[in-house]
Design an enzyme around this catalytic site. Structure first.
Site, PDB file in Angstrom:
ATOM      1  N   ASP A   1       0.793  -0.752  -0.482  1.00  0.00           N
ATOM      2  CA  ASP A   1       0.461   0.010  -0.055  1.00  0.00           C
ATOM      3  C   ASP A   1       1.194   1.824   0.074  1.00  0.00           C
ATOM      4  O   ASP A   1       1.899   1.413   1.168  1.00  0.00           O
ATOM      5  CB  ASP A   1      -1.136   0.020   1.151  1.00  0.00           C
ATOM      6  CG  ASP A   1      -2.175   0.482   0.818  1.00  0.00           C
ATOM      7  OD1 ASP A   1      -2.508   1.555   0.797  1.00  0.00           O
ATOM      8  OD2 ASP A   1      -3.515  -0.464   1.278  1.00  0.00           O
TER       9      ASP A   1
ATOM     10  N   ASP B   1      -2.962   4.796  -2.204  1.00  0.00           N
ATOM     11  CA  ASP B   1      -4.501   4.856  -1.525  1.00  0.00           C
ATOM     12  C   ASP B   1      -4.581   6.514  -2.007  1.00  0.00           C
ATOM     13  O   ASP B   1      -3.913   7.447  -2.509  1.00  0.00           O
ATOM     14  CB  ASP B   1      -3.579   5.702   0.198  1.00  0.00           C
ATOM     15  CG  ASP B   1      -4.422   5.511   1.321  1.00  0.00           C
ATOM     16  OD1 ASP B   1      -5.250   4.480   0.944  1.00  0.00           O
ATOM     17  OD2 ASP B   1      -5.094   6.322   1.541  1.00  0.00           O
TER      18      ASP B   1
ATOM     19  N   GLU C   1      -6.222   3.994  -5.747  1.00  0.00           N
ATOM     20  CA  GLU C   1      -7.692   4.201  -5.026  1.00  0.00           C
ATOM     21  C   GLU C   1      -8.629   5.550  -5.722  1.00  0.00           C
ATOM     22  O   GLU C   1      -7.317   6.564  -5.680  1.00  0.00           O
ATOM     23  CB  GLU C   1      -7.148   4.061  -3.364  1.00  0.00           C
ATOM     24  CG  GLU C   1      -8.960   3.639  -2.886  1.00  0.00           C
ATOM     25  CD  GLU C   1      -9.164   3.971  -2.301  1.00  0.00           C
ATOM     26  OE1 GLU C   1      -9.573   4.008  -1.043  1.00  0.00           O
ATOM     27  OE2 GLU C   1      -7.857   4.753  -0.887  1.00  0.00           O
TER      28      GLU C   1
ATOM     29  N   HIS D   1     -11.007  -2.733   3.073  1.00  0.00           N
ATOM     30  CA  HIS D   1     -11.097  -2.917   4.453  1.00  0.00           C
ATOM     31  C   HIS D   1     -12.384  -1.467   5.137  1.00  0.00           C
ATOM     32  O   HIS D   1     -11.919  -1.102   5.778  1.00  0.00           O
ATOM     33  CB  HIS D   1      -9.717  -2.797   4.816  1.00  0.00           C
ATOM     34  CG  HIS D   1      -8.707  -1.450   4.831  1.00  0.00           C
ATOM     35  ND1 HIS D   1      -9.128  -1.181   3.110  1.00  0.00           N
ATOM     36  CD2 HIS D   1      -9.116  -0.082   4.679  1.00  0.00           C
ATOM     37  CE1 HIS D   1      -8.074  -0.411   2.302  1.00  0.00           C
ATOM     38  NE2 HIS D   1      -7.908   0.975   3.950  1.00  0.00           N
ATOM     39  N   ASP D   2     -12.404  -0.550   3.847  1.00  0.00           N
ATOM     40  CA  ASP D   2     -13.556   0.151   4.340  1.00  0.00           C
ATOM     41  C   ASP D   2     -14.888  -0.235   3.922  1.00  0.00           C
ATOM     42  O   ASP D   2     -15.130   1.032   4.220  1.00  0.00           O
ATOM     43  CB  ASP D   2     -12.366   1.374   3.349  1.00  0.00           C
ATOM     44  CG  ASP D   2     -11.627   1.430   2.961  1.00  0.00           C
ATOM     45  OD1 ASP D   2     -11.038   2.248   4.609  1.00  0.00           O
ATOM     46  OD2 ASP D   2     -11.440   2.296   2.569  1.00  0.00           O
TER      47      ASP D   2
HETATM   48  C1  NOJ Z   1      -8.756   5.136   1.492  1.00  0.00           C
HETATM   49  C2  NOJ Z   1      -7.917   4.085   2.728  1.00  0.00           C
HETATM   50  O1  NOJ Z   1      -8.711   3.007   2.104  1.00  0.00           O
HETATM   51  C3  NOJ Z   1      -8.516   4.320   3.813  1.00  0.00           C
HETATM   52  O2  NOJ Z   1      -8.395   2.876   4.755  1.00  0.00           O
HETATM   53  C4  NOJ Z   1      -8.037   5.989   4.336  1.00  0.00           C
HETATM   54  O3  NOJ Z   1      -8.598   6.188   5.968  1.00  0.00           O
HETATM   55  C5  NOJ Z   1      -8.456   6.611   3.999  1.00  0.00           C
HETATM   56  N1  NOJ Z   1      -7.538   6.787   2.452  1.00  0.00           N
HETATM   57  C6  NOJ Z   1      -7.335   7.566   4.292  1.00  0.00           C
HETATM   58  O4  NOJ Z   1      -5.542   7.392   3.744  1.00  0.00           O
END
Ligand code: NOJ
Length: 559
Positions: free
Chosen positions: A98, A199, A256, A331-332
């Site tokens: 990551d 990210d 992302e 994970h989100d």
């Molecule tokens: C996206 C990540 O997937 C998330 O978990 C994170 O809180 C935010 N970006 C900030 O880095």
């Protein structure tokens, strides 16, 4: 279309904090991941993506990095990380790191320097602005609630943080920042990593005018993330990163990118763009967002016609131009079986298999999130005190305690539906105490259903979801049509079945997925001699589709 290994690969995401603890401190770690590599090999994935393992004060579980070139001590040492890369490679697995470079932690040495004085050499590593009328420089809201600006008394200026105030945004317009990041990426490539998941990479370039957000709504806990998405220099910076880092090695990259359209995605990932290979688009991931303007805080159920429209648009519009990432979970996001399927004991496995088929037979590189291969479900802790996710805790504070916008009961329903901690409860390895995750006290509670839902139980049952994923991964290796075939949606308006066709050379796949718990009838154009490539029922009733039935027909055209 050019054939490449990363198009053919399957990626497995590990959230290290919750994967496997090896030393009894209740926190997953790198030696724990090493122990579990054979599980991943058996599943048949090709690449593992590690959520951040770098040094971090853990305000946002590692997405707030205080040293990009050091390992978080609770996860292990640099030697452990190197051992992981080596062991993974021995097993034929690649490792993707990551890369969190839109922001650092406020405890990163650069920020500690930056905040000291206006003329510190690191001042311009971050985004500092004077107050306007004694207040924030503009009205932007942080994605985790409250203003996106924090006042710093030492120098009398505000710094920007799109996420928590412990995650100050880096100033990518500063060439020194970019160089530091490229050097750091090259450091990891030299250690043998095989790729990067980046990210919120489309937030790195901010509009220098810093215009107010017309849609900001603090009461509703809104986010101004889209104000900084796809900014003026983002493509220039990614092309530069590609020149200086990414093009130097045969690696896998995925960005992302909240708020991207298919046109944006083609700019980032077009086959000739010289930027990234894939993006994670968000359209289907926010499909059940609140109609009341509360973002993810809702308990609404998605609409299948809309889901089909979104996913099909991505399939068709990127075809031959760019490459899709395929994901339900990360994970989100809440657990896919609870969100898009049916997590009741009767239908959990069936519907999870159906969802796996729906996603993995599209064109793109599939991503499996830890626990998805055993159909782990959402969790419903009774009290907010059991939750650890900063986003969930801030939303509860804002919407329940401060704004009194929601009752605690309603908010807890929304938390059970949407909290990021649904994905983060520890991996369920077996039915022993703490699910084999730890011998200590887990940092976040386990889902109490681990006594039934766990890897050991899934491996004992030849018909389990685990073997279904294994079979899908294997089929992908043997049938190029799954990777490279084109895509055509069938019956766009059917609100019960998601069916589509893939074509490749003289072959065709017809993929049929019943999203309901009812037995229904559907006719598709499938010749009598078509073979069932994979299905979640052991027999085929033709036009009759049982609850959550899923099947893939393989047709080879003659001559
Ligand atoms: C996206 C990540 O997937 C998330 O978990 C994170 O809180 C935010 N970006 C900030 O880095």
């Amino acid at each position: 279309m050019e054939k490449t290994w990363w198009k053919e690969a399957v990626v497995y995401q590990i959230y290290p904090r919750s994967f496997q603890d090896s030393n009894g401190d209740g926190v997953g770690d790198i030696p724990g991941i090493i122990q579990r590599l054979p599980h991943l090999k058996e599943l048949g994935v090709d690449v593992i993506w590690l959520s951040p393992v770098y040094q971090s004060p853990n305000d946002d579980n590692g997405y707030d990095i205080s040293d990009y070139q050091a390992i978080q001590p609770e996860y292990g040492t640099m030697a452990d990380a190197e051992a992981l890369f080596a062991k993974a490679h021995e097993l034929g697995l690649k490792v993707m790191m990551d890369l969190v470079v839109n922001h650092t932690s406020d405890e990163h040495r650069w920020f500690e320097e930056s905040r000291k004085s206006k003329d510190n050499p690191y001042r311009d590593y971050y985004i500092w602005k004077d107050p306007v009328d004694g207040k924030e420089p503009n009205n932007w809201a942080s994605d985790f609630g409250g203003p996106a600006w924090e006042y710093d008394e030492t120098t009398g200026q505000y710094y920007l943080h799109i996420f928590s105030k412990k995650q100050p945004d880096l100033n990518w317009d500063n060439p020194k920042v970019r160089q530091e990041i490229y050097d750091m990426m090259n450091f990891w490539l030299a250690k043998g990593v095989d790729g990067f998941r980046m990210d919120v990479i489309n937030l790195i370039s901010k509009d220098p005018a810093f215009p107010d957000d017309p849609d900001v709504d603090y009461e509703n806990h809104s986010s101004s993330m889209e104000m900084v998405a796809n900014g003026p220099n983002v493509h220039q910076y990614l092309k530069e990163m590609h020149d200086q880092v990414l093009s130097q090695a045969d690696i896998i990259t995925v960005g992302e990118t909240p708020g991207v359209s298919t046109d944006d995605a083609i700019l980032y990932t077009g086959f000739d763009a010289g930027e990234l290979q894939m993006v994670f688009q968000f359209e289907h991931a926010v499909i059940d967002d609140s109609k009341e303007g509360l973002g993810k805080w809702s308990n609404e159920r998605f609409d299948l016609v809309e889901l089909k429209r979104i996913l099909s648009k991505w399939q068709v519009e990127l075809h031959n131009k760019a490459w899709n990432s395929l994901y339900w979970n990360n994970h989100d996001r809440p657990r896919v079986v609870s969100r898009f399927g049916n997590d009741s004991p009767e239908y959990r496995e069936l519907s999870a298999k159906m969802l796996a088929t729906t996603m993995h037979f599209m064109q793109g590189t599939p991503y499996i999130f830890q626990g998805e291969e055993i159909a782990m479900t959402n969790v419903a802790f009774e009290n907010i005190e059991a939750y650890r996710d900063i986003d969930t805790l801030n939303a509860y504070r804002d919407l329940v305690e401060e704004q009194k916008r929601l009752t605690p009961e309603t908010m807890m329903e929304f938390v059970h539906h949407s909290s990021r901690d649904n994905a983060r409860t520890p991996m369920q390895w077996d039915a022993a105490e703490q699910a084999g995750f730890t011998t200590g006290e887990p940092w976040l509670g386990l889902n109490p259903n681990y006594s039934e839902i766990n890897v050991a139980a899934a491996k004992e049952n030849p018909a389990s979801i685990f073997y279904y994923y294994q079979q899908i991964n294997q089929l992908r290796k043997n049938h190029p049509i799954i990777v490279y075939g084109d895509y055509e949606l069938l019956n766009a308006e059917d609100s019960e079945v998601f069916a589509y066709v893939r074509h490749y050379e003289d072959e065709e796949l017809v993929i049929i997925n019943n999203f309901t718990d009812q037995t229904i009838k559907r006719e598709y154009d499938v010749p009598a001699d078509a073979k069932v490539l994979i299905a979640n029922y052991s027999d085929d009733l033709g036009t009759t589709l049982r609850p959550y039935e899923s099947k893939v027909y393989h047709i080879k055209k003659e001559g």
